[in-house]
Design a protein around this motif. Sequence first.
Motif, PDB file in Angstrom:
ATOM      1  N   ARG A  38       3.928  -3.622  -1.163  1.00  0.00           N
ATOM      2  CA  ARG A  38       2.703  -4.281  -1.463  1.00  0.00           C
ATOM      3  C   ARG A  38       1.999  -3.454  -2.282  1.00  0.00           C
ATOM      4  O   ARG A  38       0.411  -4.142  -2.854  1.00  0.00           O
ATOM      5  N   THR A  39       2.796  -2.357  -2.617  1.00  0.00           N
ATOM      6  CA  THR A  39       1.541  -1.873  -3.902  1.00  0.00           C
ATOM      7  C   THR A  39       1.280  -2.652  -4.751  1.00  0.00           C
ATOM      8  O   THR A  39       1.713  -2.692  -5.469  1.00  0.00           O
ATOM      9  N   LEU A  73      -0.729   0.424 -10.971  1.00  0.00           N
ATOM     10  CA  LEU A  73      -0.563   2.020 -10.376  1.00  0.00           C
ATOM     11  C   LEU A  73       0.715   2.478  -9.991  1.00  0.00           C
ATOM     12  O   LEU A  73       0.182   3.516 -10.503  1.00  0.00           O
ATOM     13  N   LEU A  74       1.481   1.702  -9.639  1.00  0.00           N
ATOM     14  CA  LEU A  74       2.851   1.875 -10.022  1.00  0.00           C
ATOM     15  C   LEU A  74       2.942   2.186 -11.324  1.00  0.00           C
ATOM     16  O   LEU A  74       3.998   2.383 -12.039  1.00  0.00           O
ATOM     17  N   ASP A  75       2.783   1.028 -12.591  1.00  0.00           N
ATOM     18  CA  ASP A  75       3.394   1.344 -13.761  1.00  0.00           C
ATOM     19  C   ASP A  75       2.625   2.530 -14.313  1.00  0.00           C
ATOM     20  O   ASP A  75       2.783   2.899 -15.427  1.00  0.00           O
ATOM     21  N   VAL A  95       5.561   9.201  -5.915  1.00  0.00           N
ATOM     22  CA  VAL A  95       5.210   7.873  -6.114  1.00  0.00           C
ATOM     23  C   VAL A  95       4.374   7.431  -4.686  1.00  0.00           C
ATOM     24  O   VAL A  95       3.701   6.763  -4.132  1.00  0.00           O
ATOM     25  N   MET A  96       5.843   7.889  -3.924  1.00  0.00           N
ATOM     26  CA  MET A  96       5.622   7.357  -2.403  1.00  0.00           C
ATOM     27  C   MET A  96       4.734   8.227  -1.979  1.00  0.00           C
ATOM     28  O   MET A  96       3.389   7.614  -1.308  1.00  0.00           O
ATOM     29  N   LYS A 151       1.965   4.899  -2.271  1.00  0.00           N
ATOM     30  CA  LYS A 151       2.553   3.821  -1.803  1.00  0.00           C
ATOM     31  C   LYS A 151       2.059   4.009  -0.353  1.00  0.00           C
ATOM     32  O   LYS A 151       1.777   2.973  -0.012  1.00  0.00           O
ATOM     33  N   ILE A 152       2.593   5.361   0.319  1.00  0.00           N
ATOM     34  CA  ILE A 152       1.903   5.421   1.561  1.00  0.00           C
ATOM     35  C   ILE A 152       0.214   5.331   2.054  1.00  0.00           C
ATOM     36  O   ILE A 152       0.216   4.966   2.837  1.00  0.00           O
ATOM     37  N   PRO A 153      -0.105   6.102   1.123  1.00  0.00           N
ATOM     38  CA  PRO A 153      -1.695   5.517   1.214  1.00  0.00           C
ATOM     39  C   PRO A 153      -2.017   4.500   1.150  1.00  0.00           C
ATOM     40  O   PRO A 153      -3.319   4.076   1.914  1.00  0.00           O
ATOM     41  N   HIS A 154      -1.559   3.849   0.566  1.00  0.00           N
ATOM     42  CA  HIS A 154      -1.601   2.457  -0.019  1.00  0.00           C
ATOM     43  C   HIS A 154      -0.574   1.345   1.740  1.00  0.00           C
ATOM     44  O   HIS A 154      -1.988   0.364   1.809  1.00  0.00           O
TER      45      HIS A 154
END
Length: 257
Positions: free
Chosen positions: A144-145, A149-151, A163-164, A168-171
Amino acid sequence: MMNLLKRLQYPILAPLIGLSLWQAVVWLTNAPHFILPGPLRVAQAGYKNWESISGHALVTATEIGLGLVIGILLGVATAINLATSPRLARLSLPLLVFTQAVPVFALAPILTLWFGYGMGSKIIMAVLIIYFPVTSAFYDGLSRTPSGLLDLARTMGARPSQVMWRIKIPHALPSLASGLKLAAVYAPIGAVIGEWVGSSNGLGYLMLLANGRAKTDLMFASVFVLAIMTVVLHRLISMLANRVSAMAASGEAPPKI
């Protein structure tokens, strides 16, 4: 001082109300002590047998602690791998869901047969019962990141590992925190079920022993010790979960393992 009293009033008041209701039921029903012992009789049994109870509690606590650590590490590693490889996720998630269709209680005799009556089968039982909640909660958070932010990360040329770990991990840490809280409650269940099936140590074994000898007060005392252990464990894990959530809120990246 007043703030401390306000914080403690409900944790103290709730058990007192529960004990009062328990004693009231004993008085109203006039139940024999071997059917429903009162709180005072249970406390006396716990005091008289404290050396035995504490020894068995240490065994159960060790099983719970090791099962919790192993289950959390496996769950976190699995969730990260599933989030890294969509193909692996498509193959593995249906299998993980299918494994939950098998009652974990039914696996206890098999685990005892495979790994013996020692501590190993109980630890594995605890691992199995908490592995899926931790994996599912953390993977759901990783999935559910926010797409924005990914873009942005892709536009800036971030590597998949960056990215991970940085996005992703902090979120996903709040979701992991929820999984950890569930794990704290489920881990004692797995250990005690394993002890019920086959063991010579632990609170589950002591409960069965007391029940077979009609020592209901000792059985209740063992249950209360297990409940206290679970509450303390849940509190400690909740503190860890709050720290994890605070890391997510502050934008602090988790340390690389």
